[in-house]
Scaffold this active site. Structure first.
Site, PDB file in Angstrom:
ATOM      1  N   ASP A 141      16.277   2.677  10.364  1.00  0.00           N
ATOM      2  CA  ASP A 141      16.752   3.381  11.556  1.00  0.00           C
ATOM      3  C   ASP A 141      17.973   4.232  11.225  1.00  0.00           C
ATOM      4  O   ASP A 141      18.809   4.503  12.079  1.00  0.00           O
ATOM      5  CB  ASP A 141      17.093   2.364  12.653  1.00  0.00           C
ATOM      6  CG  ASP A 141      17.261   3.027  14.014  1.00  0.00           C
ATOM      7  OD1 ASP A 141      17.933   2.432  14.889  1.00  0.00           O
ATOM      8  OD2 ASP A 141      16.744   4.155  14.199  1.00  0.00           O
ATOM      9  N   LYS A 144      16.912  10.043   8.754  1.00  0.00           N
ATOM     10  CA  LYS A 144      15.437  10.088   8.673  1.00  0.00           C
ATOM     11  C   LYS A 144      14.961  10.559   7.309  1.00  0.00           C
ATOM     12  O   LYS A 144      13.939  10.106   6.816  1.00  0.00           O
ATOM     13  CB  LYS A 144      14.881  10.946   9.803  1.00  0.00           C
ATOM     14  CG  LYS A 144      15.398  10.528  11.194  1.00  0.00           C
ATOM     15  CD  LYS A 144      15.408   9.023  11.406  1.00  0.00           C
ATOM     16  CE  LYS A 144      16.331   8.606  12.530  1.00  0.00           C
ATOM     17  NZ  LYS A 144      16.568   7.142  12.559  1.00  0.00           N
ATOM     18  N   ASP A 169      11.795   3.171  12.770  1.00  0.00           N
ATOM     19  CA  ASP A 169      12.010   3.802  14.072  1.00  0.00           C
ATOM     20  C   ASP A 169      11.895   5.321  13.915  1.00  0.00           C
ATOM     21  O   ASP A 169      12.055   5.863  12.818  1.00  0.00           O
ATOM     22  CB  ASP A 169      13.409   3.448  14.604  1.00  0.00           C
ATOM     23  CG  ASP A 169      13.600   3.899  16.064  1.00  0.00           C
ATOM     24  OD1 ASP A 169      14.757   4.127  16.462  1.00  0.00           O
ATOM     25  OD2 ASP A 169      12.600   4.046  16.785  1.00  0.00           O
ATOM     26  N   ASN A 170      11.616   6.021  14.995  1.00  0.00           N
ATOM     27  CA  ASN A 170      11.693   7.488  15.068  1.00  0.00           C
ATOM     28  C   ASN A 170      10.708   8.244  14.191  1.00  0.00           C
ATOM     29  O   ASN A 170      11.019   9.346  13.709  1.00  0.00           O
ATOM     30  CB  ASN A 170      13.108   7.960  14.716  1.00  0.00           C
ATOM     31  CG  ASN A 170      14.173   7.244  15.484  1.00  0.00           C
ATOM     32  OD1 ASN A 170      15.030   6.581  14.897  1.00  0.00           O
ATOM     33  ND2 ASN A 170      14.155   7.369  16.802  1.00  0.00           N
ATOM     34  N   GLU A 199      13.903   6.467  23.022  1.00  0.00           N
ATOM     35  CA  GLU A 199      14.749   5.612  23.869  1.00  0.00           C
ATOM     36  C   GLU A 199      15.234   6.342  25.127  1.00  0.00           C
ATOM     37  O   GLU A 199      15.728   7.457  25.072  1.00  0.00           O
ATOM     38  CB  GLU A 199      15.955   5.066  23.080  1.00  0.00           C
ATOM     39  CG  GLU A 199      16.719   6.072  22.267  1.00  0.00           C
ATOM     40  CD  GLU A 199      16.254   6.169  20.822  1.00  0.00           C
ATOM     41  OE1 GLU A 199      15.076   5.878  20.562  1.00  0.00           O
ATOM     42  OE2 GLU A 199      17.059   6.534  19.966  1.00  0.00           O
TER      43      GLU A 199
HETATM   44  O1  LIG Z   1      19.719   9.958  13.585  1.00  0.00           O
HETATM   45  C1  LIG Z   1      19.381   8.891  14.062  1.00  0.00           C
HETATM   46  N1  LIG Z   1      19.756   7.735  13.520  1.00  0.00           N
HETATM   47  C2  LIG Z   1      20.610   7.722  12.305  1.00  0.00           C
HETATM   48  C3  LIG Z   1      22.116   7.881  12.694  1.00  0.00           C
HETATM   49  C4  LIG Z   1      23.018   8.060  11.493  1.00  0.00           C
HETATM   50  C5  LIG Z   1      22.822   6.956  10.459  1.00  0.00           C
HETATM   51  C6  LIG Z   1      23.979   6.906   9.490  1.00  0.00           C
HETATM   52  N2  LIG Z   1      23.616   5.961   8.436  1.00  0.00           N
HETATM   53  C7  LIG Z   1      23.577   4.619   8.581  1.00  0.00           C
HETATM   54  C8  LIG Z   1      23.191   4.106   7.350  1.00  0.00           C
HETATM   55  N3  LIG Z   1      23.011   5.130   6.486  1.00  0.00           N
HETATM   56  C9  LIG Z   1      23.282   6.263   7.155  1.00  0.00           C
HETATM   57  C10 LIG Z   1      18.587   8.861  15.335  1.00  0.00           C
HETATM   58  C11 LIG Z   1      18.492  10.040  16.094  1.00  0.00           C
HETATM   59  C12 LIG Z   1      17.777  10.055  17.307  1.00  0.00           C
HETATM   60  C13 LIG Z   1      17.684  11.304  18.103  1.00  0.00           C
HETATM   61  C14 LIG Z   1      16.489  11.630  18.755  1.00  0.00           C
HETATM   62  C15 LIG Z   1      16.398  12.800  19.522  1.00  0.00           C
HETATM   63  C16 LIG Z   1      17.499  13.644  19.627  1.00  0.00           C
HETATM   64  F1  LIG Z   1      17.424  14.769  20.358  1.00  0.00           F
HETATM   65  C17 LIG Z   1      18.686  13.328  18.963  1.00  0.00           C
HETATM   66  C18 LIG Z   1      18.779  12.161  18.211  1.00  0.00           C
HETATM   67  C19 LIG Z   1      17.150   8.886  17.778  1.00  0.00           C
HETATM   68  C20 LIG Z   1      17.232   7.712  17.014  1.00  0.00           C
HETATM   69  O2  LIG Z   1      16.620   6.571  17.448  1.00  0.00           O
HETATM   70  C21 LIG Z   1      17.932   7.692  15.798  1.00  0.00           C
HETATM   71  O3  LIG Z   1      17.946   6.523  15.100  1.00  0.00           O
HETATM   72 MG   LIG Z   2      16.468   5.186  15.881  1.00  0.00          MG
END
Ligand SMILES: O=C(NCCCCCn1ccnc1)c1cc(-c2ccc(F)cc2)cc(O)c1O
Ligand SMILES: [Mg+2]
Length: 215
Positions: A141, A144, A169-170, A199
């Site tokens: 998660d 991506k 996820d996603n 979500e």
């Molecule tokens: O980017 C996401 N998650 C990673 C966050 C940073 C991780 C940092 N990290 C942690 C460990 N190594 C690196 C994410 C984005 C969205 C989303 C969907 C639609 C939209 F319009 C905007 C955003 C929905 C999610 O469910 C997500 O999980």
């Molecule tokens: Mg997610």
């Protein structure tokens, strides 16, 4: 704005949830993100699918890549039996600081190891540092574009073994096309798509469950 979104999520937990009651923490975050401010937690709809996979696998060791505010960490840890634990990796120190407090409020700190840093740096050290043999469940998660390289790294490090379940996820929104192509076409994985929604929205998204079949 003065406070960050993760800080406002923590406030909502402290205001609405009961210390030591993980379900009330989950409910407080979902209510805040549905009615006040959207945030990228896996959420209640995909969260129920996550719950069913965790219950089915009944894992002893879980790796979560991407902690954010700890919402899915709490969802996973609340279902784990004594002795089982989730190692959760978060790159962003501000997210990690909030997640520690959310996990503490839920009373599940004994089942969680929160590690701050980059997945690519930490995965090679997991065996040595945490005494992990292989993960029973990996919840992807985080960034991506890191799903595929980190899956390959986990394979190379022997942290994925016959029966290990990957849950991503996603896979539709934002999307992980190269990862999906890999797990769906590889003879070493059995993959299944759980159709759901992004979500707190009506947009399509889903979780991909991939079982490693061994070499
Ligand atoms: O980017 C996401 N998650 C990673 C966050 C940073 C991780 C940092 N990290 C942690 C460990 N190594 C690196 C994410 C984005 C969205 C989303 C969907 C639609 C939209 F319009 C905007 C955003 C929905 C999610 O469910 C997500 O999980
Ligand atoms: Mg997610």
């Amino acid at each position: 704005t003065r406070t960050s979104r993760p800080q406002r999520i923590l406030k909502a937990v402290q205001r609405k949830a009961t210390v030591g009651d993980p379900q009330s923490v989950i409910t407080a975050i979902d209510h805040f993100c549905r009615h006040r401010e959207w945030a990228m937690n896996v959420g209640d709809e995909k969260g129920s699918i996550l719950d069913s996979v965790v219950s089915e696998v009944s894992p002893v060791t879980v790796l979560e890549l991407g902690t954010y505010c700890g919402y899915s960490t709490v969802r996973i840890a609340r279902l784990l039996p004594p002795g089982a634990c989730v190692i959760t990796l978060e790159f962003n120190p501000d997210y990690a600081a909030i997640a520690r407090q959310v996990i503490q409020w839920s009373g599940l700190e004994d089942k969680v190891q929160l590690v701050e840093g980059a997945s690519g740096d930490w995965i090679p050290w997991m065996k040595e540092h945490f005494g992990v043999q292989a993960f029973d469940l990996v919840f992807l998660d985080h960034w991506k574009e890191r799903y595929l390289p980190d899956t390959k790294l986990l394979e190379e490090c022997g942290l994925i073994q016959k029966g290990t379940v990957l849950l991503a996820d996603n896979v539709i929104c934002p999307g992980t096309p190269d990862y999906l192509e890999y797990v769906r076409n590889s003879p070493r994985y059995n993959s299944h798509y759980y159709r759901s929604h992004l979500e707190y929205t009506k947009a399509e998204d889903g979780l991909e469950k991939s079982v490693f079949l061994g070499y």
